[in-house]
Design a protein around this motif. Structure first.
Motif, PDB file in Angstrom:
ATOM      1  N   THR A 143     -11.394  16.121  50.977  1.00  0.00           N
ATOM      2  CA  THR A 143     -10.565  15.492  49.955  1.00  0.00           C
ATOM      3  C   THR A 143     -10.029  14.182  50.517  1.00  0.00           C
ATOM      4  OG1 THR A 143      -9.873  17.661  49.149  1.00  0.00           O
ATOM      5  CG2 THR A 143      -8.530  15.768  48.488  1.00  0.00           C
ATOM      6  N   THR A 144     -10.164  13.114  49.746  1.00  0.00           N
ATOM      7  CA  THR A 144      -9.592  11.828  50.152  1.00  0.00           C
ATOM      8  C   THR A 144      -8.090  11.880  49.958  1.00  0.00           C
ATOM      9  OG1 THR A 144     -11.602  10.656  49.537  1.00  0.00           O
ATOM     10  CG2 THR A 144      -9.588   9.333  49.701  1.00  0.00           C
ATOM     11  N   LYS A 145      -7.351  11.486  50.988  1.00  0.00           N
ATOM     12  CA  LYS A 145      -5.899  11.468  50.944  1.00  0.00           C
ATOM     13  C   LYS A 145      -5.417  10.018  51.003  1.00  0.00           C
ATOM     14  CE  LYS A 145      -4.252  15.139  50.946  1.00  0.00           C
ATOM     15  NZ  LYS A 145      -3.971  15.982  49.787  1.00  0.00           N
ATOM     16  N   THR A 146      -4.114   9.803  51.003  1.00  0.00           N
ATOM     17  CA  THR A 146      -3.540   8.458  51.021  1.00  0.00           C
ATOM     18  C   THR A 146      -4.008   7.697  52.259  1.00  0.00           C
ATOM     19  OG1 THR A 146      -1.599   9.209  49.819  1.00  0.00           O
ATOM     20  CG2 THR A 146      -1.385   7.140  51.032  1.00  0.00           C
ATOM     21  N   ALA A 147      -4.517   6.497  52.040  1.00  0.00           N
ATOM     22  CA  ALA A 147      -5.004   5.666  53.145  1.00  0.00           C
ATOM     23  C   ALA A 147      -3.850   5.229  54.037  1.00  0.00           C
ATOM     24  CB  ALA A 147      -5.722   4.434  52.604  1.00  0.00           C
ATOM     25  N   MET A 148      -4.175   4.940  55.277  1.00  0.00           N
ATOM     26  CA  MET A 148      -3.177   4.408  56.205  1.00  0.00           C
ATOM     27  C   MET A 148      -2.840   2.967  55.799  1.00  0.00           C
ATOM     28  SD  MET A 148      -4.598   5.794  59.886  1.00  0.00           S
ATOM     29  CE  MET A 148      -6.122   4.845  59.790  1.00  0.00           C
ATOM     30  N   PRO A 149      -1.667   2.471  56.172  1.00  0.00           N
ATOM     31  CA  PRO A 149      -1.302   1.094  55.815  1.00  0.00           C
ATOM     32  C   PRO A 149      -2.091   0.039  56.591  1.00  0.00           C
ATOM     33  CG  PRO A 149       0.438   2.100  57.104  1.00  0.00           C
ATOM     34  CD  PRO A 149      -0.568   3.181  56.812  1.00  0.00           C
ATOM     35  N   VAL A 150      -2.742   0.438  57.671  1.00  0.00           N
ATOM     36  CA  VAL A 150      -3.569  -0.472  58.472  1.00  0.00           C
ATOM     37  C   VAL A 150      -4.837   0.255  58.890  1.00  0.00           C
ATOM     38  CG1 VAL A 150      -1.637  -1.831  59.383  1.00  0.00           C
ATOM     39  CG2 VAL A 150      -2.435   0.167  60.640  1.00  0.00           C
ATOM     40  N   ALA A 151      -5.890  -0.492  59.135  1.00  0.00           N
ATOM     41  CA  ALA A 151      -7.137   0.085  59.641  1.00  0.00           C
ATOM     42  C   ALA A 151      -7.001   0.326  61.145  1.00  0.00           C
ATOM     43  CB  ALA A 151      -8.303  -0.857  59.364  1.00  0.00           C
ATOM     44  N   ILE A 152      -7.478   1.485  61.609  1.00  0.00           N
ATOM     45  CA  ILE A 152      -7.423   1.806  63.033  1.00  0.00           C
ATOM     46  C   ILE A 152      -8.767   2.397  63.448  1.00  0.00           C
ATOM     47  CG2 ILE A 152      -6.361   3.204  64.839  1.00  0.00           C
ATOM     48  CD1 ILE A 152      -3.789   3.213  63.255  1.00  0.00           C
ATOM     49  N   ASP A 153      -9.440   1.719  64.385  1.00  0.00           N
ATOM     50  CA  ASP A 153     -10.636   2.330  64.967  1.00  0.00           C
ATOM     51  C   ASP A 153     -10.253   2.878  66.340  1.00  0.00           C
ATOM     52  OD1 ASP A 153     -10.357  -0.103  66.223  1.00  0.00           O
ATOM     53  OD2 ASP A 153     -12.438  -0.687  66.016  1.00  0.00           O
ATOM     54  N   PHE A 154     -11.076   3.733  66.891  1.00  0.00           N
ATOM     55  CA  PHE A 154     -10.765   4.431  68.141  1.00  0.00           C
ATOM     56  C   PHE A 154      -9.397   5.116  68.047  1.00  0.00           C
ATOM     57  CE2 PHE A 154     -13.723   1.076  69.382  1.00  0.00           C
ATOM     58  CZ  PHE A 154     -14.702   1.833  70.024  1.00  0.00           C
ATOM     59  N   ALA A 155      -9.088   5.663  66.853  1.00  0.00           N
ATOM     60  CA  ALA A 155      -7.803   6.306  66.613  1.00  0.00           C
ATOM     61  C   ALA A 155      -7.698   7.617  67.394  1.00  0.00           C
ATOM     62  CB  ALA A 155      -7.637   6.582  65.119  1.00  0.00           C
ATOM     63  N   ARG A 156      -6.477   7.991  67.705  1.00  0.00           N
ATOM     64  CA  ARG A 156      -6.169   9.294  68.279  1.00  0.00           C
ATOM     65  C   ARG A 156      -5.074   9.877  67.403  1.00  0.00           C
ATOM     66  NH1 ARG A 156     -10.210   7.970  69.983  1.00  0.00           N
ATOM     67  NH2 ARG A 156     -10.824   7.596  72.121  1.00  0.00           N
TER      68      ARG A 156
END
Length: 93
Positions: A54-67
């Motif tokens: 299920t798609t949920k609310t997007a983060m306010p910023v894009a983050i790659d290599f997230a933890r």
């Protein structure tokens, strides 16, 4: 004797380098990169009981290599320069 097995489940995370955390038996995947190496702000929830994403609310910023880590019913997502707090119970609102 129990044998190790692999079972194919629903696809839905067409990305790499995302952060993942579990809260209330639901798995959340945050950010990452798409197939064009573009950083993502996406947030998706996987339910293993229904085998669905299920798609949920997007983060306010894009983050790659997230933890990501779940603590006290909140999920913290860490990027190179950002730390975000997400509340799954109200979809982050």
């Amino acid at each position: 004797q129990v044998q190790d097995t692999w079972t194919t489940k629903a696809s839905g995370m067409e990305r790499t380098e995302m952060g993942v955390a579990v809260d209330n038996n639901l798995m959340y995947a945050f950010g990452g990169n798409n197939s064009f190496s573009r950083s993502l702000d996406t947030n998706a929830m996987y339910d293993s009981v229904t085998d669905s994403w299920t798609t949920k609310t997007a983060m306010p910023v894009a983050i790659d290599f997230a933890r990501a880590v779940s603590v006290n019913d909140k999920i913290y997502v860490f990027g190179t320069t950002n730390t975000l707090e997400y509340t799954p119970a109200n979809d982050g609102l």
